[in-house]
Design an enzyme around this catalytic site. Structure first.
Site, short mmCIF file in Angstrom:
data_model
loop_
_atom_site.label_atom_id
_atom_site.label_comp_id
_atom_site.label_asym_id
_atom_site.label_seq_id
_atom_site.Cartn_x
_atom_site.Cartn_y
_atom_site.Cartn_z
N ASN A 144 70.80 35.58 0.91
CA ASN A 144 70.23 36.02 -0.16
C ASN A 144 70.09 34.75 -0.89
O ASN A 144 71.15 34.04 -1.54
CB ASN A 144 71.29 36.88 -1.04
CG ASN A 144 70.70 37.21 -2.49
OD1 ASN A 144 69.69 36.79 -2.82
ND2 ASN A 144 71.61 37.84 -3.63
N TRP A 145 68.89 34.29 -0.95
CA TRP A 145 68.70 32.70 -1.44
C TRP A 145 68.50 32.93 -3.11
O TRP A 145 68.72 31.86 -3.54
CB TRP A 145 67.18 32.71 -1.06
CG TRP A 145 67.01 32.34 0.38
CD1 TRP A 145 67.87 32.35 1.41
CD2 TRP A 145 65.97 32.22 1.05
NE1 TRP A 145 67.64 32.39 2.41
CE2 TRP A 145 66.26 32.08 2.39
CE3 TRP A 145 64.48 31.97 0.72
CZ2 TRP A 145 65.21 31.83 3.37
CZ3 TRP A 145 63.45 31.90 1.79
CH2 TRP A 145 63.62 31.62 3.04
N LYS A 146 68.78 34.15 -3.69
CA LYS A 146 68.78 34.05 -5.30
C LYS A 146 67.71 33.15 -5.64
O LYS A 146 66.77 33.27 -5.38
CB LYS A 146 70.35 33.58 -5.56
CG LYS A 146 71.42 34.37 -4.95
CD LYS A 146 72.80 34.16 -5.41
CE LYS A 146 73.72 35.19 -4.91
NZ LYS A 146 75.00 34.85 -5.42
N HIS A 164 72.83 44.30 -7.03
CA HIS A 164 73.49 43.10 -6.83
C HIS A 164 74.26 42.92 -8.08
O HIS A 164 73.63 43.09 -9.32
CB HIS A 164 72.51 41.90 -6.77
CG HIS A 164 73.30 40.73 -6.19
ND1 HIS A 164 74.03 39.82 -7.16
CD2 HIS A 164 73.76 40.19 -4.89
CE1 HIS A 164 74.80 38.67 -6.41
NE2 HIS A 164 74.53 38.89 -4.99
N GLU A 210 74.88 40.20 -9.94
CA GLU A 210 74.16 39.43 -10.91
C GLU A 210 73.02 40.21 -11.65
O GLU A 210 73.02 40.02 -12.88
CB GLU A 210 73.58 38.30 -10.12
CG GLU A 210 74.85 37.11 -9.79
CD GLU A 210 74.36 36.54 -8.33
OE1 GLU A 210 73.36 36.42 -7.93
OE2 GLU A 210 75.37 36.24 -7.78
N GLU A 237 80.52 43.68 -1.98
CA GLU A 237 80.53 42.08 -2.72
C GLU A 237 81.60 41.92 -3.79
O GLU A 237 81.14 42.38 -4.73
CB GLU A 237 79.15 41.55 -2.86
CG GLU A 237 78.14 41.65 -1.92
CD GLU A 237 77.11 40.46 -2.36
OE1 GLU A 237 76.93 39.77 -1.44
OE2 GLU A 237 76.33 40.65 -3.42
N GLY A 291 80.25 33.02 -4.91
CA GLY A 291 79.98 31.58 -5.51
C GLY A 291 81.15 31.04 -5.94
O GLY A 291 81.10 29.88 -6.35
N SER A 338 81.22 34.32 -0.69
CA SER A 338 81.75 33.08 -0.02
C SER A 338 81.80 33.26 1.46
O SER A 338 82.77 32.69 2.09
CB SER A 338 82.91 32.53 -0.73
OG SER A 338 83.00 32.27 -1.97
N GLY A 345 75.09 34.17 0.14
CA GLY A 345 74.40 33.44 -0.84
C GLY A 345 74.29 31.97 -0.31
O GLY A 345 73.40 31.45 0.25
N GLY A 346 75.00 31.18 -1.08
CA GLY A 346 75.01 29.54 -0.56
C GLY A 346 74.78 29.26 0.50
O GLY A 346 74.12 28.17 0.78
P1 13P Z 1 77.97 33.32 -2.10
O1 13P Z 1 77.65 33.69 -0.54
O2 13P Z 1 77.27 32.22 -2.74
O3 13P Z 1 79.42 33.59 -2.40
O4 13P Z 1 77.17 34.73 -2.80
C1 13P Z 1 77.23 35.98 -2.01
C2 13P Z 1 76.19 36.85 -2.71
O5 13P Z 1 76.20 37.11 -3.86
C3 13P Z 1 75.18 37.37 -1.61
O6 13P Z 1 74.48 38.48 -2.49
#
Ligand code: 13P
Length: 250
Positions: free
Chosen positions: A9-11, A95, A97, A167, A173, A213, A234-235
């Site tokens: 997920n590149w956000k 998600h 967020e 999640e 994050g 993470s 994500g990251g």
């Molecule tokens: P991180 O891997 O950066 O913690 O993010 C997880 C996430 O929200 C994937 O959708």
């Protein structure tokens, strides 16, 4: 049978050049037959990434959100038919967020899931509890409610089309990953919920991903848990250096 999935997920990260380069480098990896890779790209890059990966059966492209209405006066939003028209067939919904920053409700997410299924698209349904709930050991009830409010109205044929991503918000994050035991406990609980509501076979066939993470250093142990079928990352999905080893961690 359920699939192993490494989903990125590149956000709201990368630019056209860096997104294309990352997609090309992932596309060029030797990806094991037992792994599906999903790239959750920002909307403006989706058409490009679909084009760059279209000949690769192991790599799929997902949108990070969609609107539930087919069309209309929703300035700035993106419809499911628009996504379908550029070859996207998977969408991340719910998600945390989107829930927390953009106030999406369980009802909104339910409508998105319904609209996606109606358009033969795969919802990647996200769930997970905030830290306060985890500290009070309320995580199972909390996530159960998210299922009841957004996906448990679905019929047997529909629920099987979902990918679930657990999640925990406190792990997103933060660098604070759920332990493999915490992830396994929740995933087993969710699979049991699905089994109780539908049946054992359906529960066994749904991929449940862990997110929060995930890194090259912890992916192997997380993914080796019985009920963890991969990750929503994500990251660490933003570079080949990190995402490559995660794809290879099954
Ligand atoms: P991180 O891997 O950066 O913690 O993010 C997880 C996430 O929200 C994937 O959708």
């Amino acid at each position: 049978m359920r699939r192993n999935i490494a989903a990125g997920n590149w956000k709201m990260n990368l630019t056209l050049k860096s997104a294309n380069e990352l997609a090309v480098s992932i596309n060029n990896l030797e990806i094991n037959d037992n792994v599906d890779v999903i790239l959750g790209a920002p909307s403006v890059f989706l058409a490009n990434i679909v084009e760059l990966t279209k000949d690769n059966k192991r790599v799929n492209v997902a949108a990070q959100n969609c609107h539930q209405a087919e069309k209309g006066a929703f300035t700035g939003e993106i419809s499911i038919p628009m996504l379908a028209s550029i070859g996207v067939n998977q969408v991340i919904v719910g998600h945390s967020e989107r829930r927390e920053i953009f106030n999406e409700s369980d009802q909104d997410i339910k409508e998105k899931v319904d609209a996606l299924l109606l358009n033969n698209m795969t919802p990647i349904f996200c769930c997970g509890e905030p830290l306060m709930i985890r500290e009070a050991s309320g995580q199972n009830d909390y996530v159960k409610k998210q299922f009841e409010n957004s996906i448990f109205h679905l019929g047997e044929n529909e629920i099987q089309k979902l990918i679930i991503a657990y999640e925990p918000i406190w792990a997103i994050g933060t660098g604070k990953t759920a332990s493999p035991e915490q992830a396994q406990d929740m995933h087993a609980f969710l699979r049991q919920l699905i089994s109780d509501k539908y049946n054992h076979d359906i529960a066994e066939n749904i991929s449940i991903l862990y997110g929060g993470s995930v890194k090259p250093a912890n992916a192997k142990e997380l993914f080796s848990q019985d009920d963890v079928d991969g990750g929503l990352v994500g990251g660490a999905s933003l570079s080949l250096e990190n995402f490559g080893p995660i794809i290879e961690a099954f």
